[in-house]
Design a protein around this motif. Sequence first.
Motif, PDB file in Angstrom:
ATOM      1  N   PHE A  38       0.803  -1.215   0.000  1.00 19.02           N
ATOM      2  CA  PHE A  38       0.000   0.000   0.000  1.00 19.02           C
ATOM      3  C   PHE A  38       0.839   1.269   0.000  1.00 19.02           C
ATOM      4  O   PHE A  38       0.350   2.334  -0.415  1.00 19.02           O
ATOM      5  CB  PHE A  38      -0.993  -0.032   1.155  1.00 19.02           C
ATOM      6  CG  PHE A  38      -2.142  -0.965   0.885  1.00 19.02           C
ATOM      7  CD1 PHE A  38      -3.262  -0.516   0.197  1.00 19.02           C
ATOM      8  CD2 PHE A  38      -2.079  -2.294   1.266  1.00 19.02           C
ATOM      9  CE1 PHE A  38      -4.309  -1.368  -0.091  1.00 19.02           C
ATOM     10  CE2 PHE A  38      -3.120  -3.160   0.983  1.00 19.02           C
ATOM     11  CZ  PHE A  38      -4.243  -2.705   0.300  1.00 19.02           C
ATOM     12  N   ALA A  39       2.090   1.190   0.426  1.00 15.23           N
ATOM     13  CA  ALA A  39       2.963   2.357   0.317  1.00 15.23           C
ATOM     14  C   ALA A  39       3.236   2.691  -1.146  1.00 15.23           C
ATOM     15  O   ALA A  39       3.505   3.848  -1.489  1.00 15.23           O
ATOM     16  CB  ALA A  39       4.280   2.110   1.051  1.00 15.23           C
ATOM     17  N   LYS A 338      -6.366  -7.014  -2.600  1.00 19.34           N
ATOM     18  CA  LYS A 338      -7.570  -6.769  -3.398  1.00 19.34           C
ATOM     19  C   LYS A 338      -8.707  -6.225  -2.540  1.00 19.34           C
ATOM     20  O   LYS A 338      -9.367  -5.249  -2.904  1.00 19.34           O
ATOM     21  CB  LYS A 338      -8.001  -8.063  -4.088  1.00 19.34           C
ATOM     22  CG  LYS A 338      -6.996  -8.590  -5.097  1.00 19.34           C
ATOM     23  CD  LYS A 338      -7.465  -9.906  -5.716  1.00 19.34           C
ATOM     24  CE  LYS A 338      -6.451 -10.422  -6.734  1.00 19.34           C
ATOM     25  NZ  LYS A 338      -6.881 -11.716  -7.329  1.00 19.34           N
ATOM     26  N   ASN A 339      -8.923  -6.837  -1.384  1.00 20.93           N
ATOM     27  CA  ASN A 339     -10.096  -6.479  -0.592  1.00 20.93           C
ATOM     28  C   ASN A 339      -9.990  -5.113   0.070  1.00 20.93           C
ATOM     29  O   ASN A 339     -10.965  -4.345   0.088  1.00 20.93           O
ATOM     30  CB  ASN A 339     -10.354  -7.552   0.460  1.00 20.93           C
ATOM     31  CG  ASN A 339     -10.933  -8.810  -0.151  1.00 20.93           C
ATOM     32  OD1 ASN A 339     -11.435  -8.791  -1.277  1.00 20.93           O
ATOM     33  ND2 ASN A 339     -10.875  -9.918   0.574  1.00 20.93           N
ATOM     34  N   LEU A 340      -8.840  -4.797   0.635  1.00 23.80           N
ATOM     35  CA  LEU A 340      -8.680  -3.483   1.244  1.00 23.80           C
ATOM     36  C   LEU A 340      -8.736  -2.395   0.181  1.00 23.80           C
ATOM     37  O   LEU A 340      -9.300  -1.309   0.417  1.00 23.80           O
ATOM     38  CB  LEU A 340      -7.374  -3.409   2.034  1.00 23.80           C
ATOM     39  CG  LEU A 340      -7.056  -2.079   2.726  1.00 23.80           C
ATOM     40  CD1 LEU A 340      -8.208  -1.607   3.603  1.00 23.80           C
ATOM     41  CD2 LEU A 340      -5.776  -2.198   3.543  1.00 23.80           C
ATOM     42  N   SER A 341      -8.185  -2.663  -0.970  1.00 27.66           N
ATOM     43  CA  SER A 341      -8.257  -1.695  -2.068  1.00 27.66           C
ATOM     44  C   SER A 341      -9.706  -1.442  -2.457  1.00 27.66           C
ATOM     45  O   SER A 341     -10.097  -0.292  -2.722  1.00 27.66           O
ATOM     46  CB  SER A 341      -7.472  -2.205  -3.283  1.00 27.66           C
ATOM     47  OG  SER A 341      -6.093  -2.307  -2.991  1.00 27.66           O
ATOM     48  N   GLN A 342     -10.514  -2.498  -2.481  1.00 23.46           N
ATOM     49  CA  GLN A 342     -11.939  -2.345  -2.810  1.00 23.46           C
ATOM     50  C   GLN A 342     -12.667  -1.533  -1.747  1.00 23.46           C
ATOM     51  O   GLN A 342     -13.483  -0.651  -2.056  1.00 23.46           O
ATOM     52  CB  GLN A 342     -12.594  -3.720  -2.954  1.00 23.46           C
ATOM     53  CG  GLN A 342     -12.178  -4.496  -4.182  1.00 23.46           C
ATOM     54  CD  GLN A 342     -12.610  -3.820  -5.468  1.00 23.46           C
ATOM     55  OE1 GLN A 342     -11.809  -3.178  -6.146  1.00 23.46           O
ATOM     56  NE2 GLN A 342     -13.875  -3.950  -5.802  1.00 23.46           N
ATOM     57  N   VAL A 343     -12.378  -1.812  -0.486  1.00 25.56           N
ATOM     58  CA  VAL A 343     -13.029  -1.084   0.612  1.00 25.56           C
ATOM     59  C   VAL A 343     -12.645   0.395   0.567  1.00 25.56           C
ATOM     60  O   VAL A 343     -13.479   1.271   0.833  1.00 25.56           O
ATOM     61  CB  VAL A 343     -12.662  -1.720   1.969  1.00 25.56           C
ATOM     62  CG1 VAL A 343     -13.122  -0.834   3.126  1.00 25.56           C
ATOM     63  CG2 VAL A 343     -13.293  -3.100   2.091  1.00 25.56           C
ATOM     64  N   PRO A 349     -15.626  -6.147  -0.310  1.00 25.11           N
ATOM     65  CA  PRO A 349     -14.529  -7.062  -0.634  1.00 25.11           C
ATOM     66  C   PRO A 349     -15.070  -8.357  -1.231  1.00 25.11           C
ATOM     67  O   PRO A 349     -16.048  -8.915  -0.738  1.00 25.11           O
ATOM     68  CB  PRO A 349     -13.865  -7.309   0.723  1.00 25.11           C
ATOM     69  CG  PRO A 349     -14.953  -7.080   1.721  1.00 25.11           C
ATOM     70  CD  PRO A 349     -15.819  -5.990   1.147  1.00 25.11           C
ATOM     71  N   LYS A 350     -14.410  -8.839  -2.282  1.00 28.01           N
ATOM     72  CA  LYS A 350     -14.892 -10.036  -2.969  1.00 28.01           C
ATOM     73  C   LYS A 350     -13.843 -11.154  -3.056  1.00 28.01           C
ATOM     74  O   LYS A 350     -14.182 -12.304  -3.295  1.00 28.01           O
ATOM     75  CB  LYS A 350     -15.369  -9.681  -4.380  1.00 28.01           C
ATOM     76  CG  LYS A 350     -16.577  -8.752  -4.401  1.00 28.01           C
ATOM     77  CD  LYS A 350     -17.020  -8.471  -5.825  1.00 28.01           C
ATOM     78  CE  LYS A 350     -18.248  -7.546  -5.846  1.00 28.01           C
ATOM     79  NZ  LYS A 350     -18.695  -7.254  -7.234  1.00 28.01           N
TER      80      LYS A 350
END
Length: 430
Positions: A38-39, A338-343, A349-350
């Motif tokens: 994420f950085a 993937k999920n944190l990016s979606q949130v 999250p999928k």
Amino acid sequence: MSFTIEPTMKATSAVCAKHFKLLVVGGGAGGLGAASKFARKLPKGSVGIVEPHEDHYYQPGFTLVGGGLMTLEANRRKEAKLIPRDATWIQNEVVLFTPTQNALTLKGGEDLSYDYMVIAMGAHLRFDKIKGALEALETSGVCSNYSPFHVEKHFQEVLTFKGGNAIYTYPNAPIKCAGAPQKACYITDSILRKRGVRDDAKLIYATSLNRIFGPESYIEPLEKVACEKEIEVKTRRNLIEVDSNSKTAIFEVLDVDGAPTGDTESLEYSLLHIGPPCSAPKALRSSPFADKTGFMDVDGETLQSKRFPNVFGVGDCMNTPNAKTAASVSSHLKTIDKNLSQVMLGKKPKSKYDGYASCPLVVSRNSAILAEFNPEGPLETTPFNQKKPSRWAYFLKRHILPALYWNGLIKGYWNGPGTMRKFTRMFKSE
């Protein structure tokens, strides 16, 4: 709080901000991997990492250190050199979570706030749960490959072992790297044979389980290894006390469901290797994130906190049913990437974690069984017979996986062997 960063580093100051877009709690494999991912996605200074320790260890290498096959120094790096670029290292520890306010409190009273958080605090070794164990670890004959302070002692004890019972234990509690105690036992057998003193030793693997290993697919080959090495496997035995004065290990006898029967068994030891019970860190155990066991309560597929949707978990601190191994972290990271990016985009999250875990079971000083599995059964990657001890599996454990850890996993580049597995399954032979 201050610390020194070498001039080549580009991590930001540890005190420049009190609020973070993403706060990562824990600087181990999962924490560094998540922060690195994420950085690279978020603006500079958006990611903070809370981690108190200066040294970072490649813990899967401890079995080899305890067997004299690697040095402890080869498995250690300075945390400051591992912090991802443009992230902030807060060299402190969390004492209180206040998720209703998106905040936490550090030791010393400083508060930090966040928009999103990843909890990657790992599992703590709890030798204190075994009466007399902490004191015994400072005496001759008692050691543990789980601790960086006692892993080198194991090798020295094996080198000076003259005879008697050499006992290796597995607790009736969550544990990191469930295969480590028996791996240490197998390597000890090889060393004692090389020294010519194996006939003077009785090797005992005492496990709280009702079988030699959890995943069923690997029971038969491991039982064969234990039989060939003349290792006595005592099942449903949980170490509850160590009397270092009389050099005695006391076990409670368990029933088929893992509950104490009220009976005990005492065994004298010349060498005792303790596989310690583990728990979530204290701050997590007492937080609103924890379930009744103290581990972080997450959705087993999305790894999202069940109560706080802006918080995710990674690694051994969670209550997911997978084995607690470094290999599991790779698939955890793929899932939360993937999920944190979606949130963060306001979506649900999928992505689903497949439960993957791996344990390269070193069965001698040059061979291993490459166990890969999830709670449903085998989840093997290569087209070869991974249940058979092999030199290639040992080479993977000794040389490939450490490089993959330092250069891939903690830098957020390695997401596990899932893609490779899809390809090699076309060539898999049973």
